[in-house]
Design a protein around this motif. Sequence first.
Motif, PDB file in Angstrom:
ATOM      1  N   THR A  20      32.804  49.392  32.259  1.00 38.45           N
ATOM      2  CA  THR A  20      32.601  47.842  31.891  1.00 38.45           C
ATOM      3  C   THR A  20      31.714  47.180  31.131  1.00 38.45           C
ATOM      4  OG1 THR A  20      31.390  47.638  34.104  1.00 38.45           O
ATOM      5  CG2 THR A  20      33.738  47.915  34.318  1.00 38.45           C
ATOM      6  N   VAL A  21      31.030  47.961  30.568  1.00 41.26           N
ATOM      7  CA  VAL A  21      29.878  47.226  29.556  1.00 41.26           C
ATOM      8  C   VAL A  21      30.907  46.759  28.240  1.00 41.26           C
ATOM      9  CG1 VAL A  21      27.893  47.515  28.046  1.00 41.26           C
ATOM     10  CG2 VAL A  21      27.893  48.564  30.334  1.00 41.26           C
ATOM     11  N   HIS A  22      31.879  47.300  27.814  1.00 42.61           N
ATOM     12  CA  HIS A  22      32.786  47.034  26.692  1.00 42.61           C
ATOM     13  C   HIS A  22      34.027  46.320  27.139  1.00 42.61           C
ATOM     14  CE1 HIS A  22      30.131  49.871  24.920  1.00 42.61           C
ATOM     15  NE2 HIS A  22      30.379  50.727  25.807  1.00 42.61           N
ATOM     16  N   PRO A  23      34.092  45.198  26.360  1.00 34.69           N
ATOM     17  CA  PRO A  23      35.277  44.204  26.788  1.00 34.69           C
ATOM     18  C   PRO A  23      36.546  45.048  26.524  1.00 34.69           C
ATOM     19  CG  PRO A  23      33.783  43.131  25.426  1.00 34.69           C
ATOM     20  CD  PRO A  23      33.048  44.521  25.650  1.00 34.69           C
ATOM     21  N   THR A  24      36.613  45.958  25.597  1.00 32.17           N
ATOM     22  CA  THR A  24      37.845  46.727  25.256  1.00 32.17           C
ATOM     23  C   THR A  24      38.227  47.613  26.660  1.00 32.17           C
ATOM     24  OG1 THR A  24      36.683  48.502  24.339  1.00 32.17           O
ATOM     25  CG2 THR A  24      37.617  46.830  22.574  1.00 32.17           C
ATOM     26  N   SER A  25      37.456  47.978  27.395  1.00 31.73           N
ATOM     27  CA  SER A  25      37.812  48.879  28.227  1.00 31.73           C
ATOM     28  C   SER A  25      37.897  48.115  29.679  1.00 31.73           C
ATOM     29  CB  SER A  25      36.799  49.789  28.592  1.00 31.73           C
ATOM     30  OG  SER A  25      35.456  49.608  28.673  1.00 31.73           O
ATOM     31  N   SER A  26      37.035  46.688  29.621  1.00 30.91           N
ATOM     32  CA  SER A  26      36.748  46.079  30.949  1.00 30.91           C
ATOM     33  C   SER A  26      38.254  45.221  31.049  1.00 30.91           C
ATOM     34  CB  SER A  26      35.807  45.349  31.079  1.00 30.91           C
ATOM     35  OG  SER A  26      35.719  44.160  29.954  1.00 30.91           O
ATOM     36  N   ARG A  27      38.905  44.664  30.105  1.00 29.85           N
ATOM     37  CA  ARG A  27      39.866  43.986  30.383  1.00 29.85           C
ATOM     38  C   ARG A  27      41.246  44.791  30.806  1.00 29.85           C
ATOM     39  NH1 ARG A  27      38.274  42.066  24.817  1.00 29.85           N
ATOM     40  NH2 ARG A  27      37.440  40.027  25.282  1.00 29.85           N
ATOM     41  N   PRO A  28      41.494  45.965  30.671  1.00 28.37           N
ATOM     42  CA  PRO A  28      42.669  46.764  31.082  1.00 28.37           C
ATOM     43  C   PRO A  28      42.170  47.028  32.733  1.00 28.37           C
ATOM     44  CG  PRO A  28      42.071  47.860  29.136  1.00 28.37           C
ATOM     45  CD  PRO A  28      41.148  46.768  29.191  1.00 28.37           C
ATOM     46  N   LEU A  29      40.882  47.180  32.936  1.00 27.85           N
ATOM     47  CA  LEU A  29      40.594  47.391  34.356  1.00 27.85           C
ATOM     48  C   LEU A  29      40.825  46.449  35.039  1.00 27.85           C
ATOM     49  CD1 LEU A  29      37.283  49.610  33.596  1.00 27.85           C
ATOM     50  CD2 LEU A  29      39.302  50.197  34.778  1.00 27.85           C
ATOM     51  N   VAL A  30      40.284  45.071  34.702  1.00 25.68           N
ATOM     52  CA  VAL A  30      40.490  43.816  35.361  1.00 25.68           C
ATOM     53  C   VAL A  30      42.135  43.535  35.480  1.00 25.68           C
ATOM     54  CG1 VAL A  30      40.289  41.247  35.420  1.00 25.68           C
ATOM     55  CG2 VAL A  30      38.229  42.733  34.912  1.00 25.68           C
ATOM     56  N   LYS A  31      42.700  43.645  34.557  1.00 33.46           N
ATOM     57  CA  LYS A  31      44.225  43.332  34.450  1.00 33.46           C
ATOM     58  C   LYS A  31      45.105  44.493  35.651  1.00 33.46           C
ATOM     59  CE  LYS A  31      48.284  43.314  31.398  1.00 33.46           C
ATOM     60  NZ  LYS A  31      48.462  43.521  29.898  1.00 33.46           N
ATOM     61  N   ARG A  32      44.594  45.480  35.639  1.00 33.16           N
ATOM     62  CA  ARG A  32      45.276  46.499  36.652  1.00 33.16           C
ATOM     63  C   ARG A  32      44.565  46.620  38.085  1.00 33.16           C
ATOM     64  NH1 ARG A  32      45.837  48.281  31.397  1.00 33.16           N
ATOM     65  NH2 ARG A  32      47.791  48.902  30.640  1.00 33.16           N
ATOM     66  N   GLY A  33      43.805  45.735  38.320  1.00 30.68           N
ATOM     67  CA  GLY A  33      43.339  45.457  39.624  1.00 30.68           C
ATOM     68  C   GLY A  33      42.018  45.985  40.125  1.00 30.68           C
ATOM     69  N   ALA A  34      41.284  46.321  39.135  1.00 29.52           N
ATOM     70  CA  ALA A  34      39.808  46.982  39.503  1.00 29.52           C
ATOM     71  C   ALA A  34      39.120  46.184  40.297  1.00 29.52           C
ATOM     72  CB  ALA A  34      38.896  47.010  38.282  1.00 29.52           C
ATOM     73  N   VAL A  35      39.031  44.951  40.281  1.00 23.54           N
ATOM     74  CA  VAL A  35      38.088  43.984  41.280  1.00 23.54           C
ATOM     75  C   VAL A  35      38.445  44.203  42.569  1.00 23.54           C
ATOM     76  CG1 VAL A  35      37.573  41.488  41.726  1.00 23.54           C
ATOM     77  CG2 VAL A  35      37.931  42.290  39.446  1.00 23.54           C
ATOM     78  N   ALA A  36      39.808  43.925  42.795  1.00 23.93           N
ATOM     79  CA  ALA A  36      40.117  44.143  44.363  1.00 23.93           C
ATOM     80  C   ALA A  36      40.081  45.527  44.715  1.00 23.93           C
ATOM     81  CB  ALA A  36      41.662  43.950  44.379  1.00 23.93           C
ATOM     82  N   VAL A  37      40.228  46.702  44.069  1.00 26.39           N
ATOM     83  CA  VAL A  37      39.902  48.062  44.222  1.00 26.39           C
ATOM     84  C   VAL A  37      38.519  48.115  44.692  1.00 26.39           C
ATOM     85  CG1 VAL A  37      39.962  50.437  43.557  1.00 26.39           C
ATOM     86  CG2 VAL A  37      41.798  49.048  43.055  1.00 26.39           C
ATOM     87  N   ILE A  38      37.382  47.642  43.663  1.00 32.10           N
ATOM     88  CA  ILE A  38      36.125  47.933  44.022  1.00 32.10           C
ATOM     89  C   ILE A  38      35.602  46.904  45.453  1.00 32.10           C
ATOM     90  CG2 ILE A  38      33.665  47.026  43.089  1.00 32.10           C
ATOM     91  CD1 ILE A  38      35.023  47.411  40.246  1.00 32.10           C
ATOM     92  N   LEU A  39      36.081  46.076  45.547  1.00 33.59           N
ATOM     93  CA  LEU A  39      35.879  45.303  46.631  1.00 33.59           C
ATOM     94  C   LEU A  39      36.462  45.956  47.995  1.00 33.59           C
ATOM     95  CD1 LEU A  39      36.720  41.453  45.668  1.00 33.59           C
ATOM     96  CD2 LEU A  39      34.496  42.397  46.013  1.00 33.59           C
ATOM     97  N   ASN A  40      37.445  46.663  47.772  1.00 38.47           N
ATOM     98  CA  ASN A  40      38.000  47.262  48.883  1.00 38.47           C
ATOM     99  C   ASN A  40      37.347  48.575  49.442  1.00 38.47           C
ATOM    100  OD1 ASN A  40      39.907  48.078  50.828  1.00 38.47           O
ATOM    101  ND2 ASN A  40      40.895  49.486  49.654  1.00 38.47           N
ATOM    102  N   SER A  41      36.866  49.018  48.082  1.00 40.43           N
ATOM    103  CA  SER A  41      35.765  50.315  48.500  1.00 40.43           C
ATOM    104  C   SER A  41      34.519  49.847  49.117  1.00 40.43           C
ATOM    105  CB  SER A  41      35.697  51.095  47.033  1.00 40.43           C
ATOM    106  OG  SER A  41      35.182  51.994  47.226  1.00 40.43           O
ATOM    107  N   MET A  42      34.078  48.949  48.445  1.00 38.84           N
ATOM    108  CA  MET A  42      32.896  48.267  49.191  1.00 38.84           C
ATOM    109  C   MET A  42      32.939  48.237  50.677  1.00 38.84           C
ATOM    110  SD  MET A  42      31.394  45.578  46.104  1.00 38.84           S
ATOM    111  CE  MET A  42      29.953  45.323  46.872  1.00 38.84           C
ATOM    112  N   GLN A  43      34.075  47.494  51.134  1.00 36.45           N
ATOM    113  CA  GLN A  43      34.122  47.311  52.495  1.00 36.45           C
ATOM    114  C   GLN A  43      34.362  48.489  53.263  1.00 36.45           C
ATOM    115  OE1 GLN A  43      37.450  44.161  51.785  1.00 36.45           O
ATOM    116  NE2 GLN A  43      36.210  42.899  53.175  1.00 36.45           N
ATOM    117  N   ASN A  44      35.148  49.554  52.633  1.00 40.23           N
ATOM    118  CA  ASN A  44      35.516  50.752  53.372  1.00 40.23           C
ATOM    119  C   ASN A  44      33.866  51.594  53.408  1.00 40.23           C
ATOM    120  OD1 ASN A  44      38.142  50.396  53.852  1.00 40.23           O
ATOM    121  ND2 ASN A  44      38.467  51.247  51.870  1.00 40.23           N
TER     122      ASN A  44
END
Length: 107
Positions: A20-44
């Motif tokens: 996630t330091v690099h925009p070229t890799s962070s954009r696809p991660l965000v687009k494919r739902g990484a934020v929700a997955v990270i939040l879910n894993s944090m709660q689990n």
Amino acid sequence: AHKTNAVFLNNAAMALTKMTVHPTSSRPLVKRGAVAVILNSMQNNPTRKAILARYVRTLTNLLYTEHKTSELLTKNNGYAIVEKLVKQFPDYQPLQQELLLKLNEIK
């Protein structure tokens, strides 16, 4: 099986942090739902403070590199989730530092 395996989660969180330091890799991660997955894993995994620190760093990196991250955190109640989980460990310095970085990014 992987969503609560500490070794797997630590490795995955470390990889996400580095990607996630690099925009070229962070954009696809965000687009494919990484934020929700990270939040879910944090709660689990609310008791795994080292993994939580990596996740907060990952979210901070995403805030720096992909503007849609803030919108997704707001939509998913992410700011409140992160703050609640971080406050559980007031004496764990790495996690507190990550929260301060994230809060400074928001302002």
